[in-house]
Motif scaffolding. Structure first.
Motif, PDB file in Angstrom:
ATOM      1  N   ILE A 185      -9.586   3.314   2.333  1.00 13.81           N
ATOM      2  CA  ILE A 185      -8.829   2.484   1.419  1.00 13.81           C
ATOM      3  C   ILE A 185      -9.559   2.337   0.115  1.00 13.81           C
ATOM      4  CG2 ILE A 185      -9.707   0.230   2.219  1.00 13.81           C
ATOM      5  CD1 ILE A 185      -6.679  -0.608   1.859  1.00 13.81           C
ATOM      6  N   THR A 186      -8.519   2.367  -0.971  1.00 14.01           N
ATOM      7  CA  THR A 186      -9.029   2.048  -2.277  1.00 14.01           C
ATOM      8  C   THR A 186      -8.074   1.249  -3.088  1.00 14.01           C
ATOM      9  OG1 THR A 186      -8.025   3.820  -3.545  1.00 14.01           O
ATOM     10  CG2 THR A 186     -10.102   4.170  -2.556  1.00 14.01           C
ATOM     11  N   LYS A 187      -8.385   0.589  -4.162  1.00  8.38           N
ATOM     12  CA  LYS A 187      -7.586  -0.223  -4.945  1.00  8.38           C
ATOM     13  C   LYS A 187      -6.468   0.566  -5.575  1.00  8.38           C
ATOM     14  CE  LYS A 187     -10.961  -3.360  -6.552  1.00  8.38           C
ATOM     15  NZ  LYS A 187     -12.181  -3.437  -7.855  1.00  8.38           N
TER      16      LYS A 187
ATOM     17  N   LYS B  95      -0.543  -2.263  -4.451  1.00  2.00           N
ATOM     18  CA  LYS B  95      -2.093  -3.207  -4.713  1.00  2.00           C
ATOM     19  C   LYS B  95      -3.329  -1.998  -4.039  1.00  2.00           C
ATOM     20  CE  LYS B  95      -4.597  -7.371  -3.552  1.00  2.00           C
ATOM     21  NZ  LYS B  95      -4.453  -8.486  -3.009  1.00  2.00           N
ATOM     22  N   TYR B  96      -2.899  -1.256  -3.015  1.00  2.00           N
ATOM     23  CA  TYR B  96      -3.785  -0.405  -2.263  1.00  2.00           C
ATOM     24  C   TYR B  96      -3.286   0.900  -2.122  1.00  2.00           C
ATOM     25  CZ  TYR B  96      -5.616  -5.021  -0.951  1.00  2.00           C
ATOM     26  OH  TYR B  96      -6.219  -6.230  -1.029  1.00  2.00           O
TER      27      TYR B  96
ATOM     28  N   ALA C 219       0.768  -1.267   0.081  1.00  2.00           N
ATOM     29  CA  ALA C 219      -0.057  -0.001  -0.041  1.00  2.00           C
ATOM     30  C   ALA C 219       0.955   1.127   0.152  1.00  2.00           C
ATOM     31  CB  ALA C 219      -0.819   0.032   1.372  1.00  2.00           C
TER      32      ALA C 219
ATOM     33  N   ILE D 207      -2.486  -5.739   5.442  1.00  2.00           N
ATOM     34  CA  ILE D 207      -1.344  -5.260   4.464  1.00  2.00           C
ATOM     35  C   ILE D 207      -0.135  -5.419   5.435  1.00  2.00           C
ATOM     36  CG2 ILE D 207      -0.505  -3.188   3.397  1.00  2.00           C
ATOM     37  CD1 ILE D 207      -3.684  -2.508   2.939  1.00  2.00           C
TER      38      ILE D 207
ATOM     39  N   GLU E  30      -6.799  -4.708   7.126  1.00  3.05           N
ATOM     40  CA  GLU E  30      -6.771  -5.133   6.015  1.00  3.05           C
ATOM     41  C   GLU E  30      -5.761  -6.280   5.462  1.00  3.05           C
ATOM     42  OE1 GLU E  30      -9.053  -4.403   3.821  1.00  3.05           O
ATOM     43  OE2 GLU E  30     -10.133  -3.185   4.894  1.00  3.05           O
TER      44      GLU E  30
END
Length: 178
Positions: free
Chosen positions: A71-73, A80-81, A27, A116, A114
């Protein structure tokens, strides 16, 4: 490339000079505005590199308050995030370091939630929001080190700093607090 690595608990904290949009961590953190919209600085660079689908997803999140993290893609980024957090606009008040620390902490909590395990941060609030880099660096590093010592799920936090001047400020702050 100049890099400093500090061990915090079971995790590594790195300081590098670089482009946040090119980081290979799972991320990256966006120094977002309250609308999570494309703008200048870090937010503009992230939106430009990620592509238009990022703004489409951000619109569904209905913005964010100061210190909140969403959070988003990652879309067109290697990451990835994207974790979006709104740092405080600097006012030289006692609440500034509290709000800035919460931006880092909430971003890390969201990453942990998440699953991560690696995150790249820019220097939050030090561009258009006017926070002095030397003061911001101390808050950022203390907050992240404290978090990593108590939470072993994130293995790497990288501060990706835009300039040699910012890198030197973070290096000095790290030496001061460790």
């Amino acid at each position: 490339m100049e890099k400093i690595t500090y061990r915090a608990g079971d995790s590594n904290l790195e300081l590098v000079i670089g482009d946040i949009t090119r980081q290979d961590t799972e991320a990256v953190v966006n120094a977002a505005n309250k609308q999570l919209a494309p703008g200048g600085g870090v937010a503009g660079a992230i939106h430009a590199a990620a592509g238009p689908k990022l703004w489409e997803e951000c619109k569904t999140l209905k913005g964010a308050d100061t210190s909140e993290a969403k959070i988003t893609k990652g879309y067109g980024l290697p990451a990835k995030y994207i974790i979006h957090t709104v740092g405080p606009v600097y006012t030289n008040s006692p609440s500034d370091p509290v709000s800035l620390g919460r931006s880092y902490q909430n971003s890390l909590k969201l990453a942990s939630k998440e699953g991560i395990d690696s995150v790249s941060f820019p220097s939050l609030s030090t561009g258009a929001f006017g926070y002095p880099v030397d003061r911001a660096a101390e808050v950022a590093l203390k907050t992240v080190i404290d978090y990593l010592k108590k939470n072993q799920d994130i293995k790497l936090v990288r501060f990706t700093l835009f300039s040699k001047k910012d890198f030197e400020a973070y290096k000095a702050a790290l030496e001061k607090i460790t």
